[in-house]
Every structure is written in C-alpha cells, then in structure tokens.
Write an enzyme that holds these catalytic residues in place. Sequence first.
Site, PDB file in Angstrom:
ATOM      1  N   CYS A  92       0.800  -1.235   0.000  1.00  0.00           N
ATOM      2  CA  CYS A  92       0.000   0.000   0.000  1.00  0.00           C
ATOM      3  C   CYS A  92       0.829   1.280   0.000  1.00  0.00           C
ATOM      4  O   CYS A  92       0.778   2.069  -0.944  1.00  0.00           O
ATOM      5  CB  CYS A  92      -0.926   0.010   1.203  1.00  0.00           C
ATOM      6  SG  CYS A  92      -2.038  -1.410   1.300  1.00  0.00           S
ATOM      7  N   HIS A 148      -2.772   6.502   4.163  1.00  0.00           N
ATOM      8  CA  HIS A 148      -1.697   5.534   4.437  1.00  0.00           C
ATOM      9  C   HIS A 148      -0.311   6.037   4.035  1.00  0.00           C
ATOM     10  O   HIS A 148       0.535   5.269   3.583  1.00  0.00           O
ATOM     11  CB  HIS A 148      -1.983   4.195   3.763  1.00  0.00           C
ATOM     12  CG  HIS A 148      -1.294   3.045   4.457  1.00  0.00           C
ATOM     13  ND1 HIS A 148      -1.260   1.768   3.959  1.00  0.00           N
ATOM     14  CD2 HIS A 148      -0.592   2.996   5.629  1.00  0.00           C
ATOM     15  CE1 HIS A 148      -0.589   0.978   4.765  1.00  0.00           C
ATOM     16  NE2 HIS A 148      -0.161   1.699   5.792  1.00  0.00           N
TER      17      HIS A 148
END
Length: 558
Positions: A92, A148
């Site tokens: 991610c 993130h």
Amino acid sequence: MKMFIVSVLASLFAFTSLTCGYQMSWGNWNGNSQNRVSNRDKTTQPHIIFILVDDQGFRDVGYHGSEIKTPTLDRLAAQGVKLENYYVQPLCSPSRSQLMTGRYQIHTGLQHSVIRPTQANCLPLENVTLPQKLRQAGYSTHMVGKWHLGFYKRGCMPTQRGFDTFFGSLLGSGDYYSHYKCDGPGMCGYDLYEGEEAAWEQDRGQYSTLMFTQKAVDILAHHNPQKPLFLYLAFQAVHSPLQVPALYLERYKSIPNLHRRKYAAMVSCLDEAIHNLTLALKRYGFYDDTVIVYSSDNGGQPMAGGNNWPLRGSKATYWEGGIRAVGFVHSPLLVNKGTQCRALIHITDWFPTLVSLGEGTLDEDLNLDGYDVWEAISEGRPSPRQDILHNIDPIYTKAKNGSWKAGYGLWNTAIRAALRVGHWKLLTGVPGYSDWVPPQTFSSQLLTNRWHNERIRWDRGKSIWLFNITADPYERVDLSLHYPHIVKMMLLRLAQYNRTAIPVRYPAKDSRSNPNFNGGVWGPWYKEEEDEDDRETNLFTNYLAKKRRKKKAKKRKL
C-alpha cells in the site's frame, strides 16, 4: 524439452517488441531516469479523477476472465485504453508514495514495508506532491478515502500535502462500518477524518465504499465544472477485513469458499460505486472534459479472497502477481479509444503525465523517476519508459544462500531487489510467496490446505532469477543460467540505482502514538515545534528529575 523452451523464449525476445513502445538497447539507457515531457497542444485543462482501489487482484475484473461481475469496469475499460503492461508496488504505502511523488522508494527512504500507525514516519516533507503541482496549475484538489502515507505530525496530513479537502482514513485498514482499527492489544482507535479533525459528526456507521462514493458525488455536486478539478478517490475496498452488505453477498451464493465469496461481493459493490460516480460526472457536467484513471495499488491476497491467476505470487511479493496491476484510462479526450496499450507503464508515471496534462510545470529539481506517458496511452506512440526499478530493500530478510559470488562480484544476491529492463526481469534475494494460485471459486477449503496450488520446489537455495516477461509473463522458465551476460548487465544496473538510494526511513514504534493518549483517535501525536535534539534533552532532563525525586523519597523514608 527444456532446451526447446529456452530457444523459443530467446527467439521471442529477439523478434518481439512492446506494443505502444520500443525495445531498448543497453547503450541508450539514461542512468538518471529523468522524466521526458512531450510537447502537446492543449487549450483546456481536463478534470482528473484518479481511482485507486486496494488489493484488487490481476484476475479480479471481468475483462481478465474473472467470475466476479464488474460490468462498469468492463465498460469503462472497453471504451477507454486498457493498460496491460502496467506496474505498481507490492504494498500500500509504497504505491501511494510513488503516485504522490513520481519517485522510486529508494529516493524517498520508504524502501521497506509500509508506514505503520505507531511509527513517527510519513511521506518525507521535502517531496513535492502531485496535488501540490496541480493546485499550482489552478486545480481544486480533493481527496476521499485511504491515505496511508503517515500522520504522526500535522505536516504529514493530506491537507498539508496539497489537498484542499480530505475525507477518509489515515491508516492502512480498519473496520468498514465502525471505522475503528486495532494495531495490537490496547492500541485501538477511531480512524475517520474530515480535514484534520476526527469526523465524529459525519459518521453514520455507513459502509466505507458507499460512504466514500457519496462524498465524492457531493464534491462534484458543489464544484463549478468550469474550474479544473482533481479528485483522488482512494477506496478502502477490497482490502481485508472482508466485510460487505448482505445485498451484494447474495449474488455469489454459488461460491463455496467464504473468503472468495465475500471478496467477490466487495468487488461488485465497488463496481456499482464507480457506476454511480460516472453517472454523477455526467449529471453535473464534468464527463466530457474528464480523464478517469483506474488502478489497483498492488496484487491480490489469496488468503483474503483475491486472485492473480495466471500470474505468479501475491501481494507483498516481487513476482508479477504482486506488482502487475489492473489499470485503465477512460476519457472522451483519448485519441485511440477501445484499445489495449502494452507499453511499459509504472505508477510513478502518473505524476509527470497528469501534471503535464493539467498544464502544470515540471521542474528539473523534482528528480522524477516517472515519465509522461500520455501519448503512449492516448495515441499508441512509443513510450519513453525503458525500465522499472521495482525496488531495492536493504533491510528485508536476507536470502540465506545469497552472496556477492552468486552476483558475479557485482551485487550481493542476499538483498531483496527486482528490476525490469525491456523484456527482461531480474529478481534477487527473497522475492516472496512464489506459488501460482488458481481461483478459489470451486473450493470450500482455505488456501492453507494448498491442495490446489502449484508448489515451487526448485527455488530452495536460489537467490537470483531472470525471466523474459514478454515471452513468459507467468515466470515459469528461469533463464539466469542461460543468459549470464544479461544477468551481469542487470546487476550492474541495480548497483547503479543503489548508489542513488537514500537511507531507509523505518523508525521504531513510538508509544505516544497510542490513541488512548489522543482522545481515542488515531492522529498526529508529535509536537512539530519539538525537534529531535529538544526531545532527547527533555527526556534526559525528565530522567534526572525522576532520579532526584526517588533519591529524596528514599531519604525521607530513612
């Protein structure tokens, strides 16, 4: 038979060139990977909608042969340009960091793993971001969904990195309904934000895919389509935990594997959400001047229902299943619609491509690793990209049998690294889980039983692989022993890249990150006015003070 396969692959390499691109020669490679910006006549700035989905496997879209129904994605891709030689990173944070900066992980210090919620770490502030460049070009910039990229201090928040507005989550995953996330015992907190504050009042316990879509539609409803818009919609779906409204789950009763069934339902919900977004683009007058980019952030995770068949490996690996992504561009502004582009394209390329498309400026001091690939996508022209550094991770688990000797004295093959040059792909170290996993549609058993996997037994003891990805996209025939001269050239390339790498940023867990110290919310905990020297001084002062108090208390007892 084996020699026949090798000869066929060699022949394919010699005579096959990349569609929409060109075959590189070793002599014309420019070692600094500086982006090249094309000259393009434009009179208006298009609206840009970038849709990033989470953990969608390469197979998990209808037009790649999936049993999962994705009519919206299939239609948008069919009417646009399918990117069939498109790469991202295996996790991610790395993919998101490269999208936002146009730079490889080795040039931002984020070479290892992901940014953890307990770390004093984020996308380094010295890096200029995509929304910052688009905002300079006159765009309104909005982000909805998963960030993130770190949040330990205010300066790391999305609204401090170029976005006018932000609604979404800061962490890598969490409950789709309650928006809570635990990162260990006693480390649980709320993770839904509006701007730089917890979105308690906005929260109705709605499923995040539907909630994020509605927020994106609201942005379109309140934005003047005469002003250029950049909307970054980063869905939480289809990352674990596997949660989905029952309505969508009903459609996949025939799939006995519960993980696969839930995952399929989540993808269908996502597909419907993008349908609603597309309708809103048309309803509010954006569609005709909009470029939609769709991308997964990494490969699928078979243990969580995803699938990359027939590619090898999974999320978190440098096999094709971890880094080759579902991607397409849909826009009325495309010259060649309804096509496939097999030019080599990487997630870093979106930075220069979209900034150029938006009539922004690309200064040389940005030191981009990405290229402007719009003409390759839209018109089928040759792509400027010749290679991709998938990564060099110096602190990942070292290959036990790796050595400088195995790397011809040019490279320590114990180090985890992967590089693509033209048709060739080189891997060293421990690339990660390496099996081929067929779809789990017809199995009620979990992946741990492995009866339906093709197991790799000849990898033990290896620390270097070479594949001709154009001829062998499934990485079934290792050619490292047959083409040592190619191996040596690519190892030299790795070494050259490694000389440009900056130190890894991967700090230890910081106890101040605990949501219990921050009103039960995951959020900034680091005082920006307190630098590291001050912090060390304060810690030492507090230590001395504590020691003096103990000494005085001991004297009083005596």
